[in-house]
Design a protein around this motif. Sequence first.
Motif, PDB file in Angstrom:
ATOM      1  N   ARG A 175     -12.369   4.840  -4.166  1.00 16.64           N
ATOM      2  CA  ARG A 175     -11.051   4.190  -4.221  1.00 16.64           C
ATOM      3  C   ARG A 175     -10.389   4.430  -5.571  1.00 16.64           C
ATOM      4  O   ARG A 175      -9.180   4.663  -5.642  1.00 16.64           O
ATOM      5  CB  ARG A 175     -11.196   2.693  -3.975  1.00 16.64           C
ATOM      6  CG  ARG A 175     -11.662   2.339  -2.567  1.00 16.64           C
ATOM      7  CD  ARG A 175     -11.859   0.840  -2.426  1.00 16.64           C
ATOM      8  NE  ARG A 175     -12.365   0.494  -1.103  1.00 16.64           N
ATOM      9  CZ  ARG A 175     -12.664  -0.744  -0.729  1.00 16.64           C
ATOM     10  NH1 ARG A 175     -12.504  -1.738  -1.582  1.00 16.64           N
ATOM     11  NH2 ARG A 175     -13.117  -0.987   0.479  1.00 16.64           N
ATOM     12  N   THR A 209      -6.831   6.302  -6.387  1.00 14.59           N
ATOM     13  CA  THR A 209      -5.815   5.674  -7.248  1.00 14.59           C
ATOM     14  C   THR A 209      -5.437   6.591  -8.402  1.00 14.59           C
ATOM     15  O   THR A 209      -4.260   6.791  -8.693  1.00 14.59           O
ATOM     16  CB  THR A 209      -6.334   4.341  -7.795  1.00 14.59           C
ATOM     17  OG1 THR A 209      -6.546   3.437  -6.711  1.00 14.59           O
ATOM     18  CG2 THR A 209      -5.339   3.732  -8.772  1.00 14.59           C
ATOM     19  N   THR A 215      -1.804   8.407  -8.662  1.00 14.98           N
ATOM     20  CA  THR A 215      -1.007   8.038  -9.837  1.00 14.98           C
ATOM     21  C   THR A 215      -0.587   9.278 -10.610  1.00 14.98           C
ATOM     22  O   THR A 215       0.574   9.416 -11.012  1.00 14.98           O
ATOM     23  CB  THR A 215      -1.816   7.108 -10.757  1.00 14.98           C
ATOM     24  OG1 THR A 215      -2.114   5.898 -10.067  1.00 14.98           O
ATOM     25  CG2 THR A 215      -1.031   6.773 -12.023  1.00 14.98           C
ATOM     26  N   SER A 271      -0.046  -4.560  -9.956  1.00 13.81           N
ATOM     27  CA  SER A 271      -1.355  -4.966  -9.444  1.00 13.81           C
ATOM     28  C   SER A 271      -1.726  -6.392  -9.821  1.00 13.81           C
ATOM     29  O   SER A 271      -2.680  -6.956  -9.272  1.00 13.81           O
ATOM     30  CB  SER A 271      -2.440  -4.013  -9.963  1.00 13.81           C
ATOM     31  OG  SER A 271      -2.456  -4.011 -11.382  1.00 13.81           O
ATOM     32  N   VAL A 326      -7.768  -0.786  -9.574  1.00 14.73           N
ATOM     33  CA  VAL A 326      -6.414  -0.405  -9.981  1.00 14.73           C
ATOM     34  C   VAL A 326      -6.076  -1.042 -11.321  1.00 14.73           C
ATOM     35  O   VAL A 326      -5.530  -0.386 -12.222  1.00 14.73           O
ATOM     36  CB  VAL A 326      -5.383  -0.834  -8.918  1.00 14.73           C
ATOM     37  CG1 VAL A 326      -3.985  -0.409  -9.320  1.00 14.73           C
ATOM     38  CG2 VAL A 326      -5.747  -0.251  -7.564  1.00 14.73           C
ATOM     39  N   GLN A 347       3.956   8.058  -3.791  1.00 11.41           N
ATOM     40  CA  GLN A 347       2.605   7.638  -4.167  1.00 11.41           C
ATOM     41  C   GLN A 347       1.799   7.123  -2.972  1.00 11.41           C
ATOM     42  O   GLN A 347       0.624   7.492  -2.819  1.00 11.41           O
ATOM     43  CB  GLN A 347       2.657   6.578  -5.275  1.00 11.41           C
ATOM     44  CG  GLN A 347       1.291   6.275  -5.868  1.00 11.41           C
ATOM     45  CD  GLN A 347       1.358   5.317  -7.042  1.00 11.41           C
ATOM     46  OE1 GLN A 347       2.408   4.725  -7.310  1.00 11.41           O
ATOM     47  NE2 GLN A 347       0.263   5.145  -7.746  1.00 11.41           N
ATOM     48  N   ALA A 391      -1.666   8.846  -1.662  1.00 11.69           N
ATOM     49  CA  ALA A 391      -2.892   8.067  -1.520  1.00 11.69           C
ATOM     50  C   ALA A 391      -3.447   8.187  -0.103  1.00 11.69           C
ATOM     51  O   ALA A 391      -4.664   8.337   0.084  1.00 11.69           O
ATOM     52  CB  ALA A 391      -2.618   6.597  -1.857  1.00 11.69           C
ATOM     53  N   VAL A 418      -6.471   1.187  -0.129  1.00  6.85           N
ATOM     54  CA  VAL A 418      -5.938   2.104  -1.133  1.00  6.85           C
ATOM     55  C   VAL A 418      -4.472   2.414  -0.896  1.00  6.85           C
ATOM     56  O   VAL A 418      -3.698   2.601  -1.851  1.00  6.85           O
ATOM     57  CB  VAL A 418      -6.759   3.415  -1.193  1.00  6.85           C
ATOM     58  CG1 VAL A 418      -8.164   3.132  -1.671  1.00  6.85           C
ATOM     59  CG2 VAL A 418      -6.779   4.121   0.154  1.00  6.85           C
ATOM     60  N   THR A 473      -2.362  -0.834  -1.958  1.00  4.42           N
ATOM     61  CA  THR A 473      -2.266  -0.989  -3.417  1.00  4.42           C
ATOM     62  C   THR A 473      -1.378   0.089  -4.042  1.00  4.42           C
ATOM     63  O   THR A 473      -0.654  -0.171  -5.003  1.00  4.42           O
ATOM     64  CB  THR A 473      -3.658  -0.952  -4.064  1.00  4.42           C
ATOM     65  OG1 THR A 473      -4.353   0.224  -3.650  1.00  4.42           O
ATOM     66  CG2 THR A 473      -4.457  -2.176  -3.696  1.00  4.42           C
ATOM     67  N   SER A 474      -1.395   1.295  -3.484  1.00  2.00           N
ATOM     68  CA  SER A 474      -0.544   2.356  -4.031  1.00  2.00           C
ATOM     69  C   SER A 474       0.922   2.137  -3.704  1.00  2.00           C
ATOM     70  O   SER A 474       1.800   2.661  -4.388  1.00  2.00           O
ATOM     71  CB  SER A 474      -0.992   3.720  -3.498  1.00  2.00           C
ATOM     72  OG  SER A 474      -0.709   3.835  -2.112  1.00  2.00           O
TER      73      SER A 474
END
Length: 306
Positions: free
Chosen positions: A64, A68, A72, A105, A126, A235, A239, A257, A260-261
Amino acid sequence: MQGVLTGFAVIAVVIGVGYVIGLQGHLGEHGREVLTKLAFHVASPALMFTTLARTDLSVVFSSRLLVTAVSTAVAAGVFAAVGVARGWGVGRTTIGALCSSYVNSGNLGIPIAVYVLGDASLVAPVVLFQLVVVTPVALMVLDLAGGDGQDPLWRRLLAPLTNPIALASLAGVAVSASGLRVPGPVLEPLTLIGNMSVPAVLLAFGISLCGSTMPGKGAERHPVFLSVALKVVGQPLAAWALAAGVFDLHGHQLLDVVVTSALPAAQNLYTYASRYRVAETLARDSILVSTVLSVPVLVAIATVLG
């Protein structure tokens, strides 16, 4: 969907309070600047130290985290390439690259992780990656780019080492890696101070909206549009492609993932822009627009992958 809506509602309310404070002038002419300096020099370093000092660093060794890190780098790299080609300058390009890839985050990621993903610890990789790698590197670039050219090279190279956020992050990592336990009488005051960070950043952001023009207008419209497109669409797509196609993640791991992205640009990026007096409008507008647009994106991701 409750987690997405709850997280955004909390942020919107605090920013709204800041906007009202700015309209009424309760904090005076320099209220926003004071809040920004408080967050940058005091509260954010305390928050980063206490967060990292109590975190199990073993969470960084995971697929993960790799997803990330690469997603990124992809989003930030695309903006940086365009910024170099268009001659937007080092500071402006750095802030834009952060707005394209640095996710919220903390104050938004945690409630969404709890309500949507069911586990707040899922944002830890993250948080660690951004605090330990992205933030120090970005602040180093801003420190070096902000020099007037008069100082010798060695002094400019050492300038990032005096940055309070970078120092606090490194100290937190060192404490966690060593296995030392910070005594309660030391940790609790730092935790209390660190708790001011998110409210101070959001209030300062709200104050900055007073008298501002509509986002996406003026000289910053092209960098804003690019950073928002990369943050909200680019992004998460990167991901998803990496997680599903390269690391063979599926189910909840894939959802984790990608969600969160897809989080919007973090509010503390405006603090960095204000601190270094570079691309403040770009940071403010990118954060605002990506926060609004990420709501339907997160809902769609949770619906399709959930």
